[in-house]
Design an enzyme around this catalytic site. Structure first.
Site, mmCIF file in Angstrom:
data_model
loop_
_atom_site.group_PDB
_atom_site.id
_atom_site.type_symbol
_atom_site.label_atom_id
_atom_site.label_comp_id
_atom_site.label_asym_id
_atom_site.label_seq_id
_atom_site.Cartn_x
_atom_site.Cartn_y
_atom_site.Cartn_z
ATOM 1 N N LYS A 13 0.825 -1.208 0.000
ATOM 2 C CA LYS A 13 0.000 0.000 0.000
ATOM 3 C C LYS A 13 0.862 1.262 0.000
ATOM 4 O O LYS A 13 0.467 2.265 -0.604
ATOM 5 C CB LYS A 13 -1.029 -0.007 1.129
ATOM 6 N N ARG A 88 -6.229 1.901 11.251
ATOM 7 C CA ARG A 88 -5.863 0.498 11.356
ATOM 8 C C ARG A 88 -6.720 -0.230 12.380
ATOM 9 O O ARG A 88 -6.541 -1.430 12.592
ATOM 10 C CB ARG A 88 -4.415 0.401 11.809
ATOM 11 N N ARG A 123 12.236 -6.678 1.659
ATOM 12 C CA ARG A 123 11.976 -5.247 1.803
ATOM 13 C C ARG A 123 13.190 -4.523 2.391
ATOM 14 O O ARG A 123 13.819 -4.993 3.330
ATOM 15 C CB ARG A 123 10.760 -5.057 2.704
ATOM 16 N N ARG A 156 14.252 -3.075 7.862
ATOM 17 C CA ARG A 156 13.556 -2.490 9.006
ATOM 18 C C ARG A 156 13.517 -3.513 10.130
ATOM 19 O O ARG A 156 13.236 -4.675 9.885
ATOM 20 C CB ARG A 156 12.122 -2.164 8.575
ATOM 21 N N ARG A 167 2.735 -9.163 13.165
ATOM 22 C CA ARG A 167 2.037 -8.044 12.521
ATOM 23 C C ARG A 167 0.858 -8.538 11.688
ATOM 24 O O ARG A 167 -0.171 -7.884 11.624
ATOM 25 C CB ARG A 167 3.007 -7.230 11.672
HETATM 26 P P1 ADP Z 1 3.317 -1.759 7.323
HETATM 27 O O1 ADP Z 1 2.247 -1.173 6.471
HETATM 28 O O2 ADP Z 1 4.337 -2.462 6.535
HETATM 29 O O3 ADP Z 1 2.817 -2.534 8.486
HETATM 30 P P2 ADP Z 1 3.805 0.817 8.557
HETATM 31 O O4 ADP Z 1 5.013 1.589 8.214
HETATM 32 O O5 ADP Z 1 2.503 1.282 8.053
HETATM 33 O O6 ADP Z 1 4.135 -0.633 8.017
HETATM 34 O O7 ADP Z 1 3.690 0.641 10.134
HETATM 35 C C1 ADP Z 1 4.742 0.193 10.926
HETATM 36 C C2 ADP Z 1 4.339 0.145 12.389
HETATM 37 O O8 ADP Z 1 3.960 1.441 12.835
HETATM 38 C C3 ADP Z 1 3.129 -0.728 12.692
HETATM 39 O O9 ADP Z 1 3.460 -2.080 12.837
HETATM 40 C C4 ADP Z 1 2.615 -0.091 13.983
HETATM 41 O O10 ADP Z 1 3.388 -0.481 15.094
HETATM 42 C C5 ADP Z 1 2.868 1.380 13.754
HETATM 43 N N1 ADP Z 1 1.677 2.032 13.134
HETATM 44 C C6 ADP Z 1 1.611 2.610 11.907
HETATM 45 N N2 ADP Z 1 0.373 3.085 11.654
HETATM 46 C C7 ADP Z 1 -0.375 2.783 12.748
HETATM 47 C C8 ADP Z 1 -1.737 2.983 13.109
HETATM 48 N N3 ADP Z 1 -2.608 3.590 12.289
HETATM 49 N N4 ADP Z 1 -2.147 2.522 14.318
HETATM 50 C C9 ADP Z 1 -1.313 1.921 15.161
HETATM 51 N N5 ADP Z 1 -0.018 1.689 14.883
HETATM 52 C C10 ADP Z 1 0.465 2.116 13.706
#
Ligand code: ADP
Ligand code: ZN
Length: 210
Positions: A13, A88, A123, A156, A167
């Site tokens: 995404k 989320r 990644r 990462r 996750r």
């Molecule tokens: P991905 O889409 O690959 O999971 P992100 O960069 O979007 O990676 O998110 C990485 C981490 O940041 C998540 O695993 C979470 O811990 C935190 N995070 C990001 N967005 C949110 C959100 N909307 N609510 C809660 N935690 C978030």
């Protein structure tokens, strides 16, 4: 246009959000990138988020809701925006509704878990600007080096295999119910993530312009 990208971690995404951001000249807001920047800079938000991110857990709703509220109030979001990684959880989606922000489309990128685990292992992310790459699907011009800023590309910490499984578990429990939430309001469009990034981009554009 106000757009949300939904999907499992590693479904691509972020890549799609960046593409649409350039194509339609509206900012892409990634809560993950904002939180990682906060972490790097050692801000209070970063310190609050650290343990959650590293364990593959979601950062508490009130923290990310605060981040989004501030970010969407900035001028560049006035003509539309893309949300990458927010909401989320159901409470996050409700908070967004309560901010009086109307969403036009929710694009859900679907990729099977097994493919996600495989993808995540390739990644890579830029140590300094956060741009993301993939060793097979989105190679930088020069191996291990960021196209944007020339810094080193690294894995990462939350892309470690055990953390990825955690996750995914969190995604199915907390985030997947949002599909139904947005389907009810008729905003949800499902896009099957393709092997080729460009094929997915074409489907996303079709979904947005439908
Ligand atoms: P991905 O889409 O690959 O999971 P992100 O960069 O979007 O990676 O998110 C990485 C981490 O940041 C998540 O695993 C979470 O811990 C935190 N995070 C990001 N967005 C949110 C959100 N909307 N609510 C809660 N935690 C978030
Ligand atoms: Zn970079």
């Amino acid at each position: 246009m106000n757009i949300i990208f939904l999907g499992a971690p590693g479904a691509g995404k972020g890549t799609q959000a960046e593409y649409v951001s350039e194509k339609y000249a509206i900012p892409s807001v990634s809560t993950g990138n904002i939180i990682r920047a906060a972490l790097k800079n050692g801000t209070p938000t970063g310190l609050q988020a650290k343990a959650y991110i590293e364990a593959g857990q979601l950062v508490p709703d009130e923290v990310v809701i605060g981040i989004i509220k501030e970010r969407l109030a900035e001028d560049d979001c006035a003509n539309g925006f893309i949300l990458d990684g927010f909401p989320r959880t159901i409470p996050q989606a409700e908070a967004l509704d309560n901010m009086g922000i109307s969403i036009d489309k929710v694009i859900d990128i679907e990729v099977p878990d097994a493919a996600i685990v495989k993808r995540m292992s390739g990644r890579r992310v830029c140590k300094s600007c956060g741009a993301s790459y993939h060793t097979e699907y989105k190679k930088p011009a020069q191996e291990g080096v960021c196209n944007n800023c020339g810094s080193e590309l690294v894995i990462r910490s939350d892309d470690a295999p055990e953390t990825v499984l955690e996750r995914l578990k969190v995604y199915h429990a907390e985030t997947e119910p949002l599909k139904e939430y947005y389907a009810k309001s008729g905003k949800l469009v499902i896009v099957e993530g393709q092997e080729e990034v460009n094929d997915t981009k074409a489907l996303v554009v079709k979904a947005l312009e439908a």
